[in-house]
Write a protein that holds these residues in place. Structure first.
Motif, PDB file in Angstrom:
ATOM      1  N   ALA A  24     -17.322  -3.800  -8.046  1.00  0.00           N
ATOM      2  CA  ALA A  24     -16.324  -2.827  -7.574  1.00  0.00           C
ATOM      3  C   ALA A  24     -15.175  -2.737  -8.570  1.00  0.00           C
ATOM      4  O   ALA A  24     -14.647  -1.661  -8.848  1.00  0.00           O
ATOM      5  N   LYS A  25     -14.804  -3.864  -9.163  1.00  0.00           N
ATOM      6  CA  LYS A  25     -13.706  -3.896 -10.140  1.00  0.00           C
ATOM      7  C   LYS A  25     -14.038  -3.062 -11.373  1.00  0.00           C
ATOM      8  O   LYS A  25     -13.248  -2.209 -11.781  1.00  0.00           O
ATOM      9  N   VAL A  26     -15.211  -3.289 -11.950  1.00  0.00           N
ATOM     10  CA  VAL A  26     -15.532  -2.575 -13.196  1.00  0.00           C
ATOM     11  C   VAL A  26     -15.858  -1.095 -12.951  1.00  0.00           C
ATOM     12  O   VAL A  26     -15.967  -0.322 -13.900  1.00  0.00           O
ATOM     13  N   ALA A  27     -15.997  -0.723 -11.663  1.00  0.00           N
ATOM     14  CA  ALA A  27     -16.158   0.700 -11.339  1.00  0.00           C
ATOM     15  C   ALA A  27     -14.825   1.443 -11.445  1.00  0.00           C
ATOM     16  O   ALA A  27     -14.776   2.652 -11.241  1.00  0.00           O
ATOM     17  N   ARG A  28     -13.759   0.726 -11.746  1.00  0.00           N
ATOM     18  CA  ARG A  28     -12.418   1.294 -11.873  1.00  0.00           C
ATOM     19  C   ARG A  28     -11.984   2.086 -10.632  1.00  0.00           C
ATOM     20  O   ARG A  28     -11.665   3.284 -10.719  1.00  0.00           O
ATOM     21  N   PRO A  29     -11.960   1.424  -9.463  1.00  0.00           N
ATOM     22  CA  PRO A  29     -11.481   2.114  -8.265  1.00  0.00           C
ATOM     23  C   PRO A  29      -9.984   2.394  -8.388  1.00  0.00           C
ATOM     24  O   PRO A  29      -9.265   1.657  -9.081  1.00  0.00           O
ATOM     25  N   GLN A  30      -9.553   3.468  -7.765  1.00  0.00           N
ATOM     26  CA  GLN A  30      -8.114   3.795  -7.798  1.00  0.00           C
ATOM     27  C   GLN A  30      -7.414   3.426  -6.507  1.00  0.00           C
ATOM     28  O   GLN A  30      -6.218   3.169  -6.487  1.00  0.00           O
ATOM     29  N   VAL A  31      -8.158   3.415  -5.417  1.00  0.00           N
ATOM     30  CA  VAL A  31      -7.604   2.933  -4.146  1.00  0.00           C
ATOM     31  C   VAL A  31      -8.660   2.067  -3.451  1.00  0.00           C
ATOM     32  O   VAL A  31      -9.815   2.475  -3.301  1.00  0.00           O
ATOM     33  N   ILE A  32      -8.234   0.859  -3.055  1.00  0.00           N
ATOM     34  CA  ILE A  32      -9.068  -0.022  -2.240  1.00  0.00           C
ATOM     35  C   ILE A  32      -8.313  -0.246  -0.940  1.00  0.00           C
ATOM     36  O   ILE A  32      -7.101  -0.466  -0.941  1.00  0.00           O
ATOM     37  N   SER A  33      -9.018  -0.170   0.167  1.00  0.00           N
ATOM     38  CA  SER A  33      -8.407  -0.570   1.430  1.00  0.00           C
ATOM     39  C   SER A  33      -9.485  -1.234   2.258  1.00  0.00           C
ATOM     40  O   SER A  33     -10.584  -0.694   2.406  1.00  0.00           O
ATOM     41  N   ALA A  34      -9.180  -2.412   2.780  1.00  0.00           N
ATOM     42  CA  ALA A  34     -10.177  -3.143   3.559  1.00  0.00           C
ATOM     43  C   ALA A  34      -9.470  -4.118   4.479  1.00  0.00           C
ATOM     44  O   ALA A  34      -8.328  -4.517   4.223  1.00  0.00           O
ATOM     45  N   TYR A  35     -10.154  -4.480   5.549  1.00  0.00           N
ATOM     46  CA  TYR A  35      -9.628  -5.457   6.493  1.00  0.00           C
ATOM     47  C   TYR A  35     -10.631  -6.601   6.561  1.00  0.00           C
ATOM     48  O   TYR A  35     -11.825  -6.367   6.723  1.00  0.00           O
ATOM     49  N   PRO A  36     -10.162  -7.828   6.425  1.00  0.00           N
ATOM     50  CA  PRO A  36     -11.122  -8.941   6.331  1.00  0.00           C
ATOM     51  C   PRO A  36     -11.861  -9.218   7.641  1.00  0.00           C
ATOM     52  O   PRO A  36     -11.262  -9.204   8.709  1.00  0.00           O
ATOM     53  N   ILE A  37     -13.146  -9.466   7.529  1.00  0.00           N
ATOM     54  CA  ILE A  37     -13.977  -9.814   8.683  1.00  0.00           C
ATOM     55  C   ILE A  37     -15.216 -10.548   8.171  1.00  0.00           C
ATOM     56  O   ILE A  37     -15.834 -10.113   7.207  1.00  0.00           O
ATOM     57  N   THR A  38     -15.546 -11.655   8.804  1.00  0.00           N
ATOM     58  CA  THR A  38     -16.742 -12.426   8.421  1.00  0.00           C
ATOM     59  C   THR A  38     -17.990 -11.587   8.640  1.00  0.00           C
ATOM     60  O   THR A  38     -18.103 -10.951   9.681  1.00  0.00           O
ATOM     61  N   PRO A  39     -18.924 -11.597   7.707  1.00  0.00           N
ATOM     62  CA  PRO A  39     -18.997 -12.322   6.435  1.00  0.00           C
ATOM     63  C   PRO A  39     -18.616 -11.467   5.212  1.00  0.00           C
ATOM     64  O   PRO A  39     -19.060 -11.773   4.114  1.00  0.00           O
ATOM     65  N   GLN A  40     -17.785 -10.463   5.433  1.00  0.00           N
ATOM     66  CA  GLN A  40     -17.359  -9.616   4.305  1.00  0.00           C
ATOM     67  C   GLN A  40     -16.166 -10.212   3.564  1.00  0.00           C
ATOM     68  O   GLN A  40     -15.857  -9.828   2.441  1.00  0.00           O
ATOM     69  N   THR A  41     -15.484 -11.163   4.195  1.00  0.00           N
ATOM     70  CA  THR A  41     -14.153 -11.606   3.752  1.00  0.00           C
ATOM     71  C   THR A  41     -14.066 -11.968   2.273  1.00  0.00           C
ATOM     72  O   THR A  41     -13.092 -11.621   1.597  1.00  0.00           O
ATOM     73  N   HIS A  42     -15.084 -12.669   1.769  1.00  0.00           N
ATOM     74  CA  HIS A  42     -14.976 -13.134   0.380  1.00  0.00           C
ATOM     75  C   HIS A  42     -14.879 -11.961  -0.613  1.00  0.00           C
ATOM     76  O   HIS A  42     -14.236 -12.086  -1.651  1.00  0.00           O
TER      77      HIS A  42
END
Lengths: 404, 184
Positions: A24-42
């Motif tokens: 996701a980082k090297v895709a050069r995103p301009q906006v990230i928004s997320a809310y942590p929830i197991t097992p996505q948290t990491h």
């Protein structure tokens, strides 16, 4: 397969979630928004770390109080023409449900990793694929990854697919929770140069701009609403070839290829074909190798794209089988079968192909799927191939009678 | 393919040990895979972690039921968990304990049993009773599957500075101890 032994010198052993966050980082995103929830948290923790370290330039990471806000923030951001990314799972994905349809209806190319997890009740944090399957009709493209390398590489491919001007639909990159998100295994972390070569900047024709005012998601009355749905369907149809091309282009840049819409394994002369998606394919392939070593013609059909559903490709791949068995980790309660089985049957109905087909629902709520389970399923399907007779069309692989 | 199961209690770093072992095995030129027995982890509760290593890429994703090797971080687990379940006869069981291997001959396994007082090594060298990395040193000595240097390298990479150095030292002590027992 995903892992190319020749890539070994470029590989590092990292957690699946890290590999995805890195992609996701090297895709050069301009906006990230997320809310942590197991097992996505990491994944979101790793992205937060990249942000804090200044490793994702020109990006806004919006902290939110819920998944509904996370997807809503991205809908707004994507409408301004920004490249957007999120990740979620299970109840978090369900909380997004209403807005998912908006993202698709507004034709916003948001990429979201769905770390597949069971849904409550009962509360369960373990892996199955009920969460994304339940969003089947939301107008999102859905791709399913087999291992962590593919889950990471699929993020890059996803941006390429959904930002295509003939597609412009949001996309879920589905990976099995814990099984892939929490496993450490060798992967190639794509370098920025390679990512840039593969994925050009996002330049939409239509976006919110105060200098050129326009609206997204306005009222669509009965005189126009049908055409919006028609155009979404056309975009999904267009995505079929775009998904193939994104996989081919990815191979040209990286050498890695996982199939486009589908991928066969030992399929060409297979009499018994096992159809599945997600991480269970690895276990299935190991079992199929054992059968092949004994000269038995067992093959595998991997379904990568569930939406759009590649009916033609699947029908072609299956047409020479003597018996087909679908293994999946979901259920449409009241139909006693999983969505993949339903759709494969439906796709074959108006064709001359008449092959006995059965289905096993496995791994609900994270129940482990052993090679012995796969062998039992293949043995039963071999009998179907021999006799042409089906005893039970679709069933749970394992039910503990003493708990009923 | 070789399969390893690590038994510990929540908080003892079983998952970290499996991860570090997978990194070390890869450093040695193997393909590897490490994952936890995905649970709602609670401190003190019995937990498991798994690790596979092979010359070819690893595809299978099931948990491990017939391990070649088992590592037990806490001897009190022997009373509550069937740590020898499925353990191959040709394999090895590595237990963190003050006792010698003879004390465990009633265990239901034909696998080789190796013991090491990893808790004492941890207290002496690191000053805290964390034994997960130390047992990897014992594992390297008992099985020869992974080079002790690769384990030390992986641990130092994960834990920067003095913590990593002390862990590496403790790993070597455990390795030498088990080698000594084997050569006696």
């Amino acid at each position: 397969m995903a892992v190319n032994p020749n890539d070994k010198s470029k590989m590092v052993v990292v957690e699946g979630s890290y590999a995805v966050a890195h992609a996701a980082k090297v895709a050069r995103p301009q906006v990230i928004s997320a809310y942590p929830i197991t097992p996505q948290t990491h994944i979101v923790e790793d992205l937060s770390q990249f942000m804090a370290d200044g490793d994702i330039p020109n990006c806004e990471y919006i902290n939110v109080e819920s998944e509904f806000s996370a997807i809503s923030a991205l809908i707004g951001a994507s409408a301004t023409g920004a490249r957007t990314y999120s990740a979620t799972t299970s109840q978090g994905l369900f909380l997004m449900h209403e807005a998912l349809f908006n993202a698709s209806g507004m034709r916003l190319p948001i990429v979201m990793t769905v770390v597949n997890r069971a849904v409550g009740a009962p509360i369960n944090i373990w892996n199955d694929q009920q969460d994304s399957i339940a969003q089947r009709d939301s107008g999102w493209i859905q791709l399913y990854a087999e291992d962590t390398q593919e889950a990471a590489d699929m993020v890059l491919q996803a941006f390429k697919i959904c930002e295509d001007k003939n597609v412009l639909l949001p996309i879920m990159v589905c990976m099995d929770g814990f099984v892939l998100s929490h496993v450490y295994e060798p992967v190639v972390l794509m370098d920025q140069k390679e990512a840039d070569e593969y994925l050009p900047p996002f330049k939409p024709d239509h976006y919110l701009d105060p200098k050129n005012p326009m609206s997204f998601g306005t009222l669509g009355d009965p005189s126009v609403y049908t055409e919006f749905r028609y155009m979404q369907e056309q975009a999904m149809k267009n995505a079929l070839s775009v998904i193939e091309k994104a996989a081919d282009d990815f191979k040209k840049v990286t050498g890695r290829y996982y199939g486009g819409l589908i991928e066969g394994y030992e399929l060409d002369d297979a009499e018994v074909v096992v159809v599945s998606f997600g991480s269970i394919l690895g276990t299935i392939k190991d079992v199929v190798d054992e059968y092949r070593a004994n000269g038995e013609k067992i093959g595998v059909l991997k379904v990568r794209s569930f939406r759009p559903f590649p009916t033609e490709a699947i029908n072609n791949a299956l047409k020479n089988a003597k018996a087909i068995v679908v293994i999946e980790k979901d259920i449409s309660i009241g139909r006693n079968e999983g969505a993949l089985f339903t759709e494969i049957k439906a796709g074959l109905y108006n064709t001359p192909t008449r092959i006995p087909m059965t289905s096993y629902m496995v791994g609900h709520g994270g129940r482990d799927i052993r090679t012995s389970h796969i062998k039992e399923i293949i043995e039963a399907t071999k009998k179907v191939a021999e006799t042409g007779k089906i005893d039970v069309e679709s069933q749970f692989n394992e039910v503990k009678e003493d708990l009923l | 393919m070789k399969e390893i199961r690590i038994h510990g209690r929540g908080g003892q770093g079983s998952v970290t040990a499996a991860e570090l072992l997978s990194i070390a095995a890869f450093t040695d030129g193997k393909f590897s895979q490490a994952f936890p027995a995905f649970g709602v982890e609670r401190r003190g509760a019995p937990v498991q972690a798994f690790m596979r290593l092979d010359d070819a890429p690893i595809r299978v994703r099931s948990q491990i039921y017939e391990p070649d090797y088992v590592i037990v971080q806490d001897p009190t687990l022997l009373d509550v968990v069937n740590v020898t379940g499925g353990l191959k006869e040709t394999g090895a069981l590595i237990i963190n304990t003050k006792e010698s291997a003879d004390a465990f001959k009633n265990l239901d396994t034909k696998a080789k049993i190796m013991t090491v007082d990893a808790t004492k090594i941890a207290m002496d060298v690191i000053g805290v009773p964390i034994v997960n990395t130390i047992l990897l040193g014992a594992f390297a000595a008992a099985t020869g599957e992974v080079a002790v240097e690769s384990i030390q390298e992986a641990v130092k990479e994960r834990f920067a500075g003095k913590v990593g150095e002390k862990n590496a030292e403790a790993i070597r002590i455990a390795y030498d101890f088990v080698k000594g027992v084997m050569n006696a």
